[in-house]
Design an enzyme around this catalytic site. Structure first.
Site, mmCIF file in Angstrom:
data_model
loop_
_atom_site.group_PDB
_atom_site.id
_atom_site.type_symbol
_atom_site.label_atom_id
_atom_site.label_comp_id
_atom_site.label_asym_id
_atom_site.label_seq_id
_atom_site.Cartn_x
_atom_site.Cartn_y
_atom_site.Cartn_z
ATOM 1 N N LYS A 1 47.605 30.035 44.104
ATOM 2 C CA LYS A 1 46.499 29.346 43.449
ATOM 3 C C LYS A 1 46.052 28.132 44.261
ATOM 4 O O LYS A 1 44.859 27.921 44.478
ATOM 5 C CB LYS A 1 46.890 28.900 42.032
ATOM 6 C CG LYS A 1 45.725 28.269 41.262
ATOM 7 C CD LYS A 1 46.145 27.777 39.891
ATOM 8 C CE LYS A 1 46.901 26.465 39.989
ATOM 9 N NZ LYS A 1 47.143 25.856 38.660
ATOM 10 N N ASP B 1 43.748 29.605 37.103
ATOM 11 C CA ASP B 1 44.570 28.671 36.333
ATOM 12 C C ASP B 1 44.601 29.142 34.880
ATOM 13 O O ASP B 1 44.101 30.220 34.551
ATOM 14 C CB ASP B 1 44.045 27.234 36.460
ATOM 15 C CG ASP B 1 42.736 27.013 35.720
ATOM 16 O OD1 ASP B 1 42.102 28.013 35.267
ATOM 17 O OD2 ASP B 1 42.332 25.844 35.570
#
Length: 223
Positions: free
Chosen positions: A133, A151
């Site tokens: 991420k 997220d």
């Protein structure tokens, strides 16, 4: 994030025409969406994103304003040292481990990458404390690559609409990569994250003011 976050009523994602319309509306409302972490260059962005794990962007920004004023390059950060770095970021969750990782990645950048933030996911993920991420955020914001950083907000929104259905962030990321039209790919994750943060909230989504309310198939909508 588990499969329990996937809406049981969603047998399949929305059709391509609906996907196109969803992102058309997001673009019309916010043509140039921005991440909310403050940074001055690719290195400070990398550090800010690494610090933001299990912390709010607001909290990270408060800590990094003073930090980046004195350490905005890998050399300066490495010279600062772990103990002094902890003093700057002690208001952020998991700050001890994060300080260790930031100093380690700074040294690695100096020693192996000529103090330059690499431009590939593979190289970024080799840095201490940098996962997929974080790498995707840096590639997208710093280098303009059409990556999708999943997220908790984006994961929730994608499963609710549903755009890409998945029990893991990676499944949602890969699913979105397959369906998001190319013209929207660079900004797609920003639109979805901001939508989840401010409108499609976890406990009580604000459906009446949602610009895609009529396109979304999430059943427990709020009045």
């Amino acid at each position: 994030m588990t499969s329990s976050a996937v809406p049981s009523s969603a047998a399949s994602p929305v059709d391509p025409a609906t996907v196109e319309e969803i992102f058309r509306r997001f673009e019309a409302a916010n043509p140039e969406p921005k991440g909310e972490l403050e940074y001055t260059n690719p290195f400070t962005l990398l550090v800010a994103v690494a610090l933001s794990a299990q912390a709010t962007d607001v909290g990270v920004n408060k800590a990094t304003r003073a930090l980046f004023a004195v350490a905005d390059t890998p050399e300066k950060m490495a010279a600062l040292g772990e103990e002094r770095l902890r003093d700057y970021i002690k208001t952020i969750g998991l700050y001890r481990n994060k300080a260790k990782n930031v100093i380690a990645l700074s040294r690695m950048l100096v020693e192996q990458y000529h103090s330059t933030v690499p431009r590939t996911r593979e190289e970024l993920e080799k840095l201490p404390g940098v996962g997929r991420k974080t790498a995707n955020v840096v590639l997208n914001i710093a280098f303009g690559q059409p990556t999708i950083a999943v997220d908790t907000h984006l994961f929730r929104v994608s499963n609710r609409i549903p755009l890409a259905i998945g029990a893991t962030p990676l499944a949602v990321e890969l699913g979105l990569e397959r369906i998001v039209p190319a013209r929207y790919a660079r900004h797609a994750h920003h639109w979805l994250i901001l939508h989840g943060r401010y409108v499609c909230k976890a406990r009580k989504p604000e459906c009446p003011r949602c610009l895609i309310n009529d396109l979304c198939r999430y059943e427990p909508k709020t009045a």
